[in-house]
Design a protein around this motif. Structure first.
Motif, mmCIF file in Angstrom:
data_model
loop_
_atom_site.group_PDB
_atom_site.id
_atom_site.type_symbol
_atom_site.label_atom_id
_atom_site.label_comp_id
_atom_site.label_asym_id
_atom_site.label_seq_id
_atom_site.Cartn_x
_atom_site.Cartn_y
_atom_site.Cartn_z
ATOM 1 N N LEU A 53 0.831 -1.202 0.000
ATOM 2 C CA LEU A 53 0.000 0.000 0.000
ATOM 3 C C LEU A 53 0.867 1.255 0.000
ATOM 4 C CD1 LEU A 53 -2.705 1.402 0.123
ATOM 5 C CD2 LEU A 53 -2.746 1.046 2.602
ATOM 6 N N SER A 54 1.922 1.249 0.801
ATOM 7 C CA SER A 54 2.803 2.420 0.873
ATOM 8 C C SER A 54 3.514 2.649 -0.459
ATOM 9 C CB SER A 54 3.830 2.228 1.989
ATOM 10 O OG SER A 54 3.189 2.111 3.248
ATOM 11 N N ALA A 55 3.921 1.555 -1.113
ATOM 12 C CA ALA A 55 4.585 1.682 -2.416
ATOM 13 C C ALA A 55 3.636 2.286 -3.443
ATOM 14 C CB ALA A 55 5.081 0.316 -2.886
ATOM 15 N N ALA A 56 2.373 1.882 -3.417
ATOM 16 C CA ALA A 56 1.394 2.410 -4.365
ATOM 17 C C ALA A 56 1.148 3.899 -4.145
ATOM 18 C CB ALA A 56 0.083 1.637 -4.246
ATOM 19 N N LEU A 57 1.178 4.337 -2.905
ATOM 20 C CA LEU A 57 0.930 5.748 -2.606
ATOM 21 C C LEU A 57 2.043 6.655 -3.119
ATOM 22 C CD1 LEU A 57 -0.481 5.458 1.034
ATOM 23 C CD2 LEU A 57 -1.768 5.893 -1.067
ATOM 24 N N THR A 58 3.215 6.067 -3.407
ATOM 25 C CA THR A 58 4.332 6.875 -3.921
ATOM 26 C C THR A 58 4.304 7.003 -5.439
ATOM 27 O OG1 THR A 58 5.852 4.978 -4.122
ATOM 28 C CG2 THR A 58 5.789 6.116 -1.991
ATOM 29 N N VAL A 59 3.336 6.400 -6.107
ATOM 30 C CA VAL A 59 3.221 6.537 -7.560
ATOM 31 C C VAL A 59 3.129 8.027 -7.890
ATOM 32 C CG1 VAL A 59 1.702 6.143 -9.539
ATOM 33 C CG2 VAL A 59 2.203 4.278 -7.953
ATOM 34 N N PRO A 60 4.001 8.559 -8.745
ATOM 35 C CA PRO A 60 4.066 10.007 -8.989
ATOM 36 C C PRO A 60 2.754 10.652 -9.395
ATOM 37 C CG PRO A 60 5.983 8.932 -9.923
ATOM 38 C CD PRO A 60 5.074 7.835 -9.468
ATOM 39 N N SER A 61 1.916 9.931 -10.162
ATOM 40 C CA SER A 61 0.677 10.539 -10.643
ATOM 41 C C SER A 61 -0.297 10.866 -9.518
ATOM 42 C CB SER A 61 -0.002 9.620 -11.666
ATOM 43 O OG SER A 61 -0.295 8.356 -11.096
ATOM 44 N N PHE A 62 -0.138 10.228 -8.365
ATOM 45 C CA PHE A 62 -0.980 10.566 -7.217
ATOM 46 C C PHE A 62 -0.571 11.902 -6.600
ATOM 47 C CE2 PHE A 62 -1.958 5.857 -6.483
ATOM 48 C CZ PHE A 62 -3.267 5.984 -6.929
ATOM 49 N N GLN A 63 0.678 12.303 -6.859
ATOM 50 C CA GLN A 63 1.219 13.570 -6.375
ATOM 51 C C GLN A 63 1.143 13.685 -4.857
ATOM 52 O OE1 GLN A 63 -0.498 16.831 -8.606
ATOM 53 N NE2 GLN A 63 0.118 15.966 -10.563
ATOM 54 N N CYS A 64 1.390 12.564 -4.183
ATOM 55 C CA CYS A 64 1.449 12.576 -2.715
ATOM 56 C C CYS A 64 2.819 13.081 -2.274
ATOM 57 C CB CYS A 64 1.213 11.176 -2.147
ATOM 58 S SG CYS A 64 -0.431 10.500 -2.483
ATOM 59 N N ASP A 65 2.829 13.882 -1.242
ATOM 60 C CA ASP A 65 4.079 14.422 -0.711
ATOM 61 C C ASP A 65 4.827 13.313 0.032
ATOM 62 O OD1 ASP A 65 5.867 16.664 -0.013
ATOM 63 O OD2 ASP A 65 5.178 16.256 2.021
ATOM 64 N N LEU A 66 6.047 12.994 -0.438
ATOM 65 C CA LEU A 66 6.792 11.882 0.153
ATOM 66 C C LEU A 66 7.120 12.106 1.630
ATOM 67 C CD1 LEU A 66 9.188 10.826 -2.756
ATOM 68 C CD2 LEU A 66 6.961 9.885 -2.123
ATOM 69 N N PRO A 67 7.553 13.300 2.048
ATOM 70 C CA PRO A 67 7.763 13.518 3.491
ATOM 71 C C PRO A 67 6.484 13.305 4.306
ATOM 72 C CG PRO A 67 8.897 15.205 2.248
ATOM 73 C CD PRO A 67 8.054 14.446 1.264
ATOM 74 N N ALA A 68 5.327 13.689 3.727
ATOM 75 C CA ALA A 68 4.056 13.484 4.432
ATOM 76 C C ALA A 68 3.768 11.996 4.589
ATOM 77 C CB ALA A 68 2.918 14.162 3.668
ATOM 78 N N LEU A 69 4.077 11.204 3.559
ATOM 79 C CA LEU A 69 3.896 9.758 3.661
ATOM 80 C C LEU A 69 4.821 9.181 4.728
ATOM 81 C CD1 LEU A 69 3.632 8.704 -0.107
ATOM 82 C CD2 LEU A 69 1.788 8.782 1.572
ATOM 83 N N GLY A 70 6.034 9.697 4.786
ATOM 84 C CA GLY A 70 6.974 9.246 5.813
ATOM 85 C C GLY A 70 6.467 9.552 7.217
ATOM 86 N N ARG A 71 5.872 10.715 7.378
ATOM 87 C CA ARG A 71 5.324 11.081 8.701
ATOM 88 C C ARG A 71 4.143 10.187 9.064
ATOM 89 N NH1 ARG A 71 6.718 16.290 6.738
ATOM 90 N NH2 ARG A 71 4.639 16.619 5.862
ATOM 91 N N LEU A 72 3.326 9.835 8.082
ATOM 92 C CA LEU A 72 2.203 8.933 8.350
ATOM 93 C C LEU A 72 2.703 7.561 8.780
ATOM 94 C CD1 LEU A 72 -0.249 9.791 5.417
ATOM 95 C CD2 LEU A 72 -0.611 10.226 7.855
ATOM 96 N N TRP A 73 3.746 7.071 8.098
ATOM 97 C CA TRP A 73 4.326 5.768 8.447
ATOM 98 C C TRP A 73 4.881 5.811 9.879
ATOM 99 C CZ3 TRP A 73 4.638 1.268 5.459
ATOM 100 C CH2 TRP A 73 5.413 0.243 6.003
ATOM 101 N N ALA A 74 5.582 6.898 10.211
ATOM 102 C CA ALA A 74 6.153 7.034 11.544
ATOM 103 C C ALA A 74 5.058 7.144 12.602
ATOM 104 C CB ALA A 74 7.062 8.259 11.605
ATOM 105 N N ALA A 75 3.981 7.867 12.269
ATOM 106 C CA ALA A 75 2.872 8.017 13.212
ATOM 107 C C ALA A 75 2.193 6.674 13.471
ATOM 108 C CB ALA A 75 1.866 9.021 12.665
ATOM 109 N N ARG A 76 2.037 5.877 12.430
ATOM 110 C CA ARG A 76 1.455 4.542 12.610
ATOM 111 C C ARG A 76 2.349 3.684 13.495
ATOM 112 N NH1 ARG A 76 1.749 -0.717 10.348
ATOM 113 N NH2 ARG A 76 3.645 -0.069 9.259
#
Length: 296
Positions: A53-76
């Motif tokens: 799931l985390s790998a899919a969220l990094t797909v560039p076309s989603f335009q998700c902020d990578l640092p924000a994804l990292g913070r979500l992973w750390a928060a979990r």
């Protein structure tokens, strides 16, 4: 010497503003956009797999902020540490579901698409599922998105370049034909096929890149240049291991000397002769000028 070299040289020329015509077949399963699509499909098939799931969220076309994804992973991770009584902890899917109203909008859109397609996968054909994934993620832009691309920089458009979109269309056509051949094809079986192809270097899904321009530097392998001539020829990366003394691409294999009771030295010399002949073919494509490049 290799098809893989063609794309790297093409990228350098493109960055320098030099048009190029690629005339070498490429392996579909090495194209970044196709690998991103496979990552998205893996998350749809296994949404409870936090890594997928985390790998899919990094797909560039989603335009998700990578640092924000990292913070979500750390928060979990911190949440799971605080819940000592919960033996397994929350996976990424549950964490995003529970915090749906507070996560970044781009992450929310991406997660909801994956969640929706995952819940619907049993009622959809594989081609329909992939089409929905490609369009929903923006990997293949709609007409409105195509107009917006005109105002974006070349770097931001790289994941929507003509070559990228052509690779995705070819990938979709392959899956569509594969589904017609096997009416019972499942998403898990399809992903297993791709894993096997990537593990076995001898299995390739070859396709031709589209010609974006008619005039430009002609990029091709020595094999592809047979029978052609040019005023100027550049042979790139003329180094040991690339031209001559090449090593097999497979992970594991018995030498022919063992399998067919041949002499190892004669086998090696025969391979070297083949390399010399191919290098001679490459050199003799030049009518006027020949340049050979190599690293010192």
């Amino acid at each position: 010497r290799r098809n893989a070299d063609v794309l790297s040289i093409s990228a350098v020329l493109e960055a320098a503003g030099i048009p190029a015509v690629i005339a070498a077949k490429q392996d579909l399963l090495t194209q970044p956009q196709v690998l991103q699509c496979i990552a998205l499909l893996r998350a749809i098939q296994q949404p409870d797999d936090s890594v997928a799931l985390s790998a899919a969220l990094t797909v560039p076309s989603f335009q998700c902020d990578l640092p924000a994804l990292g913070r979500l992973w750390a928060a979990r991770h911190e949440h799971n540490k605080s819940k000592k009584n919960d033996e397994h902890g929350w996976n990424m899917r549950r964490y995003l579901s529970e915090h749906r109203d507070t996560i970044p909008a781009s992450v929310k859109r991406a997660f909801e698409l994956i969640e929706s397609l995952s819940l619907s996968q049993s009622t959809m054909t594989i081609p329909a599922l992939i089409e929905a994934a490609l369009k929903g993620s923006g990997m293949i832009p709609d007409s409105e998105a195509k107009e917006q691309l005109q105002s974006q920089s070349p770097i931001s458009q790289s994941w929507r370049s003509p070559h990228a979109i052509a690779a995705l269309h070819t990938f979709y056509d392959y899956v569509k034909n594969r589904s017609l051949e096997s009416g019972s094809l499942s998403l898990s079986a399809l992903l297993e096929d791709f894993d096997q192809m990537r593990a076995e270097h001898t299995l390739r899904l070859e396709y031709d890149l589209p010609h974006i321009t008619r005039d430009g530097v002609q990029l091709m392998t020595a094999h592809g240049a047979k029978g052609l001539e040019f005023d100027l020829v550049i042979i790139a990366q003329a180094r040991d291991g690339n031209w001559g003394n090449r090593r097999p691409q497979g992970k594991l294999g018995l030498p022919d000397a063992i399998l067919f009771h041949t002499h190892a030295e004669s086998e090696k010399e025969s391979a070297q002769e083949d390399e010399r002949r191919l290098f001679y073919v490459a050199m003799t494509r030049a009518r006027r000028e020949l340049y050979i490049t190599f690293s010192e």
